[in-house]
Design a protein around this motif. Structure first.
Motif, PDB file in Angstrom:
ATOM      1  N   LEU A 140      24.790  36.998  49.584  1.00  0.00           N
ATOM      2  CA  LEU A 140      25.457  38.336  48.694  1.00  0.00           C
ATOM      3  C   LEU A 140      25.409  37.860  47.196  1.00  0.00           C
ATOM      4  O   LEU A 140      26.227  35.971  47.258  1.00  0.00           O
ATOM      5  CB  LEU A 140      27.012  37.843  48.765  1.00  0.00           C
ATOM      6  CG  LEU A 140      28.395  38.797  48.454  1.00  0.00           C
ATOM      7  CD1 LEU A 140      27.189  40.087  49.300  1.00  0.00           C
ATOM      8  CD2 LEU A 140      29.381  38.710  49.183  1.00  0.00           C
ATOM      9  N   THR A 141      25.023  38.629  45.969  1.00  0.00           N
ATOM     10  CA  THR A 141      25.232  38.112  44.860  1.00  0.00           C
ATOM     11  C   THR A 141      25.469  39.022  43.610  1.00  0.00           C
ATOM     12  O   THR A 141      26.151  38.223  42.469  1.00  0.00           O
ATOM     13  CB  THR A 141      23.649  38.838  44.285  1.00  0.00           C
ATOM     14  OG1 THR A 141      22.920  39.577  45.306  1.00  0.00           O
ATOM     15  CG2 THR A 141      22.439  37.433  45.311  1.00  0.00           C
ATOM     16  N   GLU A 142      25.809  39.895  44.547  1.00  0.00           N
ATOM     17  CA  GLU A 142      27.125  40.949  43.005  1.00  0.00           C
ATOM     18  C   GLU A 142      28.279  42.125  44.208  1.00  0.00           C
ATOM     19  O   GLU A 142      27.834  42.083  45.568  1.00  0.00           O
ATOM     20  CB  GLU A 142      25.946  41.970  42.805  1.00  0.00           C
ATOM     21  CG  GLU A 142      26.244  42.988  41.421  1.00  0.00           C
ATOM     22  CD  GLU A 142      25.390  43.844  40.853  1.00  0.00           C
ATOM     23  OE1 GLU A 142      25.306  43.701  39.832  1.00  0.00           O
ATOM     24  OE2 GLU A 142      24.685  44.216  42.061  1.00  0.00           O
ATOM     25  N   GLU A 143      28.993  41.895  43.607  1.00  0.00           N
ATOM     26  CA  GLU A 143      30.143  42.688  44.067  1.00  0.00           C
ATOM     27  C   GLU A 143      29.772  44.194  42.932  1.00  0.00           C
ATOM     28  O   GLU A 143      30.630  43.262  41.611  1.00  0.00           O
ATOM     29  CB  GLU A 143      31.317  42.790  43.936  1.00  0.00           C
ATOM     30  CG  GLU A 143      31.542  41.690  45.277  1.00  0.00           C
ATOM     31  CD  GLU A 143      32.325  41.296  45.199  1.00  0.00           C
ATOM     32  OE1 GLU A 143      32.997  41.418  46.165  1.00  0.00           O
ATOM     33  OE2 GLU A 143      32.589  39.243  45.198  1.00  0.00           O
ATOM     34  N   ILE A 144      29.877  45.419  43.525  1.00  0.00           N
ATOM     35  CA  ILE A 144      30.117  46.738  41.668  1.00  0.00           C
ATOM     36  C   ILE A 144      31.338  47.423  42.383  1.00  0.00           C
ATOM     37  O   ILE A 144      32.376  47.221  43.794  1.00  0.00           O
ATOM     38  CB  ILE A 144      28.687  47.236  41.516  1.00  0.00           C
ATOM     39  CG1 ILE A 144      28.389  47.646  43.399  1.00  0.00           C
ATOM     40  CG2 ILE A 144      27.617  46.379  41.608  1.00  0.00           C
ATOM     41  CD1 ILE A 144      26.935  48.930  43.622  1.00  0.00           C
ATOM     42  N   PHE A 145      32.269  48.125  40.966  1.00  0.00           N
ATOM     43  CA  PHE A 145      33.091  48.557  41.539  1.00  0.00           C
ATOM     44  C   PHE A 145      33.834  47.580  42.120  1.00  0.00           C
ATOM     45  O   PHE A 145      34.983  48.030  42.893  1.00  0.00           O
ATOM     46  CB  PHE A 145      33.105  49.470  42.476  1.00  0.00           C
ATOM     47  CG  PHE A 145      32.591  51.327  42.012  1.00  0.00           C
ATOM     48  CD1 PHE A 145      33.189  52.576  40.840  1.00  0.00           C
ATOM     49  CD2 PHE A 145      30.728  50.964  41.987  1.00  0.00           C
ATOM     50  CE1 PHE A 145      32.395  53.224  40.830  1.00  0.00           C
ATOM     51  CE2 PHE A 145      30.151  52.285  41.323  1.00  0.00           C
ATOM     52  CZ  PHE A 145      30.829  53.113  40.738  1.00  0.00           C
ATOM     53  N   TYR A 146      34.111  46.565  41.733  1.00  0.00           N
ATOM     54  CA  TYR A 146      35.176  45.814  41.637  1.00  0.00           C
ATOM     55  C   TYR A 146      36.654  46.371  41.932  1.00  0.00           C
ATOM     56  O   TYR A 146      37.608  45.624  42.431  1.00  0.00           O
ATOM     57  CB  TYR A 146      34.599  44.247  40.869  1.00  0.00           C
ATOM     58  CG  TYR A 146      35.770  42.997  41.633  1.00  0.00           C
ATOM     59  CD1 TYR A 146      35.234  42.547  42.787  1.00  0.00           C
ATOM     60  CD2 TYR A 146      36.567  42.483  41.489  1.00  0.00           C
ATOM     61  CE1 TYR A 146      35.351  41.320  43.161  1.00  0.00           C
ATOM     62  CE2 TYR A 146      37.174  41.201  41.484  1.00  0.00           C
ATOM     63  CZ  TYR A 146      36.923  40.488  42.639  1.00  0.00           C
ATOM     64  OH  TYR A 146      37.659  40.364  43.204  1.00  0.00           O
ATOM     65  N   ASP A 147      36.902  47.273  40.468  1.00  0.00           N
ATOM     66  CA  ASP A 147      38.321  47.115  40.349  1.00  0.00           C
ATOM     67  C   ASP A 147      38.900  47.854  41.556  1.00  0.00           C
ATOM     68  O   ASP A 147      40.200  48.596  41.507  1.00  0.00           O
ATOM     69  CB  ASP A 147      37.969  47.680  38.610  1.00  0.00           C
ATOM     70  CG  ASP A 147      37.317  49.040  38.632  1.00  0.00           C
ATOM     71  OD1 ASP A 147      36.271  48.771  39.239  1.00  0.00           O
ATOM     72  OD2 ASP A 147      37.657  50.065  37.772  1.00  0.00           O
ATOM     73  N   GLN A 148      38.121  48.654  42.624  1.00  0.00           N
ATOM     74  CA  GLN A 148      38.138  48.998  43.566  1.00  0.00           C
ATOM     75  C   GLN A 148      38.458  48.792  44.412  1.00  0.00           C
ATOM     76  O   GLN A 148      38.367  48.867  45.820  1.00  0.00           O
ATOM     77  CB  GLN A 148      36.936  50.723  43.249  1.00  0.00           C
ATOM     78  CG  GLN A 148      37.849  51.700  42.365  1.00  0.00           C
ATOM     79  CD  GLN A 148      36.613  53.097  42.844  1.00  0.00           C
ATOM     80  OE1 GLN A 148      36.238  53.470  43.733  1.00  0.00           O
ATOM     81  NE2 GLN A 148      36.233  53.022  41.105  1.00  0.00           N
ATOM     82  N   LYS A 149      38.034  47.366  44.478  1.00  0.00           N
ATOM     83  CA  LYS A 149      38.590  46.689  46.206  1.00  0.00           C
ATOM     84  C   LYS A 149      40.021  46.259  46.394  1.00  0.00           C
ATOM     85  O   LYS A 149      40.723  46.079  45.558  1.00  0.00           O
ATOM     86  CB  LYS A 149      37.562  45.161  45.998  1.00  0.00           C
ATOM     87  CG  LYS A 149      37.915  43.913  46.336  1.00  0.00           C
ATOM     88  CD  LYS A 149      37.030  42.553  46.139  1.00  0.00           C
ATOM     89  CE  LYS A 149      38.224  41.940  46.160  1.00  0.00           C
ATOM     90  NZ  LYS A 149      39.427  41.343  46.265  1.00  0.00           N
TER      91      LYS A 149
END
Length: 140
Positions: free
Chosen positions: A104-113
């Motif tokens: 696991l290297t990246e998380e996108i739209f992190y502000d919607q997690k």
């Protein structure tokens, strides 16, 4: 790493001869609805670099101006996210059994997690704004 995967009913098969051993998590609201949680995706793959058998069983849905999503008509399995901006396909990690070495290297739209999702891996975290700016800058 070569991967072979299929939907639940086995009508659609995906083969990717070579792909990076990286997983990206998308937390956007659309992925949460489509996948029932965060979208754990393989690296993007151009159409010349994978094959799909059972194409007639794929239902495509334009989920935004820049992307379509694919699912199996028979069993409903989520099959891909297709970015029209760069023509790359992003396949759910769950379609494939041979991912033991992937990281696991990246998380996108992190502000919607959602607050209840937590991963122990150190990842790059991009907000919606950061991700869209990167996507449209890289595709030009």
């Amino acid at each position: 790493m070569k991967l072979e995967g299929q939907c639940l009913c086995g009508k659609v098969h995906v083969t990717i001869p070579k792909i990076a051993e990286e997983i990206t998590v998308c937390h956007c609201h659309m992925c949460q609805k489509f996948f029932g949680g965060p979208f754990m995706s393989l690296a993007g793959v151009l159409p010349d670099n994978f094959t799909i058998s059972g194409e007639e069983q794929i239902q495509r849905f334009m989920s935004s101006e820049w992307a379509e999503r694919g699912s199996c008509k028979k069993c409903g399995s989520s099959l891909f996210y297709h970015s029209l901006a760069d023509n790359e396909y992003y396949f759910p990690a769950g379609l494939f059994d041979e991912l033991d070495q992937a990281k696991l290297t990246e998380e996108i739209f992190y502000d919607q997690k959602p607050a209840f999702f937590h991963y122990k891996e150190a990842t790059e975290k991009l907000t919606e704004e950061d991700f869209l700016q990167k996507l449209f800058t890289d595709s030009q």
